[in-house]
Scaffold this motif. Structure first.
Motif, PDB file in Angstrom:
ATOM      1  N   LEU A 114      44.691 -39.761  10.080  1.00 53.72           N
ATOM      2  CA  LEU A 114      44.041 -40.960   9.547  1.00 53.72           C
ATOM      3  C   LEU A 114      44.460 -42.201  10.339  1.00 53.72           C
ATOM      4  O   LEU A 114      43.627 -43.030  10.711  1.00 53.72           O
TER       5      LEU A 114
ATOM      6  N   THR B 160      35.698 -42.795   9.030  1.00 60.32           N
ATOM      7  CA  THR B 160      36.719 -42.255   8.114  1.00 60.32           C
ATOM      8  C   THR B 160      36.109 -41.609   6.871  1.00 60.32           C
ATOM      9  O   THR B 160      36.811 -41.348   5.899  1.00 60.32           O
ATOM     10  N   ARG B 161      34.797 -41.325   6.921  1.00 56.94           N
ATOM     11  CA  ARG B 161      34.215 -40.889   5.642  1.00 56.94           C
ATOM     12  C   ARG B 161      34.737 -39.548   5.138  1.00 56.94           C
ATOM     13  O   ARG B 161      34.883 -39.342   3.944  1.00 56.94           O
TER      14      ARG B 161
ATOM     15  N   SER C  62      38.346 -40.176   3.835  1.00 52.53           N
ATOM     16  CA  SER C  62      38.389 -40.858   2.532  1.00 52.53           C
ATOM     17  C   SER C  62      37.933 -39.905   1.427  1.00 52.53           C
ATOM     18  O   SER C  62      38.462 -39.926   0.317  1.00 52.53           O
TER      19      SER C  62
ATOM     20  N   PHE D 179      39.351 -48.879   3.779  1.00 50.55           N
ATOM     21  CA  PHE D 179      39.572 -47.453   3.559  1.00 50.55           C
ATOM     22  C   PHE D 179      39.751 -47.163   2.061  1.00 50.55           C
ATOM     23  O   PHE D 179      39.173 -46.225   1.518  1.00 50.55           O
ATOM     24  N   LEU D 180      40.531 -48.025   1.412  1.00 49.60           N
ATOM     25  CA  LEU D 180      40.742 -47.827  -0.035  1.00 49.60           C
ATOM     26  C   LEU D 180      39.417 -47.931  -0.786  1.00 49.60           C
ATOM     27  O   LEU D 180      39.165 -47.168  -1.727  1.00 49.60           O
TER      28      LEU D 180
ATOM     29  N   GLU E 256      36.544 -47.132   0.341  1.00 52.10           N
ATOM     30  CA  GLU E 256      35.813 -45.870   0.590  1.00 52.10           C
ATOM     31  C   GLU E 256      36.309 -44.764  -0.340  1.00 52.10           C
ATOM     32  O   GLU E 256      35.527 -44.020  -0.914  1.00 52.10           O
ATOM     33  N   VAL E 257      37.653 -44.685  -0.452  1.00 46.22           N
ATOM     34  CA  VAL E 257      38.223 -43.657  -1.334  1.00 46.22           C
ATOM     35  C   VAL E 257      37.733 -43.904  -2.764  1.00 46.22           C
ATOM     36  O   VAL E 257      37.291 -42.980  -3.468  1.00 46.22           O
TER      37      VAL E 257
ATOM     38  N   HIS F 191      34.175 -42.766  -3.229  1.00 38.41           N
ATOM     39  CA  HIS F 191      34.064 -41.295  -3.320  1.00 38.41           C
ATOM     40  C   HIS F 191      34.575 -40.802  -4.675  1.00 38.41           C
ATOM     41  O   HIS F 191      33.980 -39.917  -5.279  1.00 38.41           O
TER      42      HIS F 191
END
Ligand code: CS2
Length: 496
Positions: A396, A406-407, A410, A470-471, A473-474, A477
């Motif tokens: 990462l 980064t999909r 994440s 990034f957070l 994205e997480v 998801h």
């Protein structure tokens, strides 16, 4: 089965061993212990002990027998059983084309250390023991992988520093053994060989041991720096947790009762830095690769194999797959894993001449699909928190640094967080095995799993990945997984 003469493995001899079971091709009573191995789990029995068995059979060099040592109280019943059968056990190596059973004879002694710590210390101190190897899992090193330092404050370490008679950690045993060895000067030299899936495992072992000795006996630390080597190594063989089915198969095929039977895939690999202080067996004659620097191999293996296991583990488990081979045969999961390897992990790796990375990725998909070992999703997900840290965080960090996509990563973190709830897409409960996340942490984060990534060490000293993009994205998801289920969410992602 009825015509088979059922017998316990300990009662078999070279003469009475069923031919298809393959008895060790050397005389065990002539074998000397040259290796003390701490942590005699399934992996050691399927990997290192198998290489040494090949070596002694092929070369006739019988100085490299293994004494298996257990130091954790929970190892007791298994070690007692293995000791009762004099270290003998069957190994079944199998894939979708072949199955081969063999009796492994390289473990010639077995010792449960807490019962007689002095005996373990004496064995570790014996000059004819030239290698002390370990498979004690990441946790066994008592090492803070983020701060790169020894867990000096750990209660077991504190216990061992104050109590030499009944140690709890590997370092307590090594302290006394190395002290005895140091009295022999150069004659006490030894190699400490870590065989765990830990990045730079030898360097970690060295730092941790020296960290312990700094408090226990700094002058011994100086001796260690000169007379002990800690080669890094890369180990590889998929070995599901041994169980009933391995034992049943051996009983059915050969009429042999073996509660220590272990099954593994046919693939095997071991790459070691050639830095042995007191000699080593000629393992290159049985396929072990020696190199000056193991890092390209180790990084490739950890990021591609172990990383893919995590990639398919949490999402596959949530989707209802309990077996790895079944999960990887699902087209959506296979696509995710292939994309992860080719698009995320491989670009972060250094090419390796004798391990072409494209071929390696193809082999991995086939290995994951091995239906005869029926590897367990539960196994590859267990201790997920530490594994994410060790295998995935470095990928990462590199992907973010390169400004990459980064999909998938994440999604992986989101699937891990959802997995921690312990309920799959169908509402069935899944057992969660986490050694480094306390029950309190799990409970406290139940309402906001994302907090585990924000406040605590999963992102640790990687402020770059704490970046909100990034957070976010997480989080997105995770919301998607909660709303539509992990599998449906994965399919949506693959379409997009
Ligand atoms: C697995 C490994 O549980 C895990 O982390 O990825 O045990 C894996 O099967 C071995 O490293 C294969 O060599």
């Amino acid at each position: 089965m009825s015509e088979l003469n059922v017998q316990a493995i300990v009662d078999i001899t070279a003469g009475s061993c069923p031919q298809a079971l393959h008895w060790p091709a050397f005389n065990r009573s002539d074998v000397e212990v040259g290796i003390a191995h701490i942590g005699v789990g399934g992996f050691h029995r399927a990997h290192q002990a198998r290489y040494l068995d090949d070596l002694m059979a092929g070369s006739g060099d019988l100085h490299w027998g293994i004494c298996g040592i257990g130091i954790r109280p929970e190892d007791k019943p298994f070690l007692e059983t293995l000791a009762r059968q004099k270290g003998l056990y069957t190994l079944t190596e199998k894939d979708d084309d072949q199955t081969r059973d063999r009796v492994i004879g390289s473990l010639v002694d077995v010792l449960f250390a807490p019962e007689d710590p002095q005996r373990a210390v004496d064995l570790l101190a014996r000059p004819s023991v030239r290698i002390i190897s370990t498979t004690i899992t990441e946790g066994g090193y008592l090492y803070d992988f983020e701060k790169h330092r020894f867990f000096h404050d750990h209660p077991d370490v504190q216990h061992d520093l104050g109590n030499r008679v009944q140690p709890k950690t590997i370092y307590g045993y090594l302290w006394q053994a190395l002290e005895a060895r140091s009295k022999l000067g150069a004659g006490g030299a030894v190699t400490l060989l870590s065989c765990d899936n830990v990045p730079h495992n030898g360097d970690v072992f060295r730092k941790a041991l020296l960290g312990f000795l700094e408090h226990a006996d700094p002058s011994l630390g100086l001796w260690v720096q000169t007379h002990v080597s800690f080669p890094n190594s890369m180990v590889d063989r998929i070995t599901p947790a041994p169980g009933e089915s391995d034992q049943q198969a051996v009983l059915q095929r050969h009429g042999v009762v073996d509660p220590c039977a272990v099954g593994a895939e046919t693939f095997i690999q071991w790459v070691i830095e050639d830095d042995f202080k007191a000699g080593r067996p000629a393992l290159e004659t049985v396929g072990v690769q020696f190199t000056a620097d193991v890092s390209p191999y180790e990084t490739a293996k950890l990021r591609l194999l172990n990383g893919s296991h995590l990639m398919m583990g949490f999402i596959g488990y949530l989707a209802g797959y309990t077996r790895v081979d079944m999960a990887i045969k699902d087209p959506a999961i296979r696509q995710l894993v292939k994309d992860y390897m080719a698009l995320d992990a491989a670009p972060t790796l250094t090419p390796i001449q004798d391990m072409p990375l494209d071929d390696y990725q193809g082999q991995l998909i086939a290995r994951f699909g091995n239906s005869t070992i029926a590897d367990q999703q539960q196994r590859i997900c267990s201790d997920g928190y530490t594994k994410l840290k060790n295998y995935l965080m470095p990928v990462l960090t590199d992907v973010i640094e390169a400004g990459g996509d980064t999909r998938r990563l994440s999604l992986l973190f989101a699937s891990f967080l959802k997995y921690l709830d312990g309920v799959n897409d169908a509402g069935e409960s899944m057992p969660i095995i986490e050694f480094n996340l306390s029950r309190e942490q799990l409970h406290a984060s139940a309402a906001d799993r994302l907090s585990l990534l924000k406040v605590d060490a999963l992102f640790g000293e990687h402020p770059d990945v704490r970046d909100t993009r990034f957070l976010d994205e997480v989080a997105s998801h995770l919301a998607g997984i909660r709303a539509r289920g992990a599998y449906a969410h994965l399919k949506l992602l693959l379409q997009g």
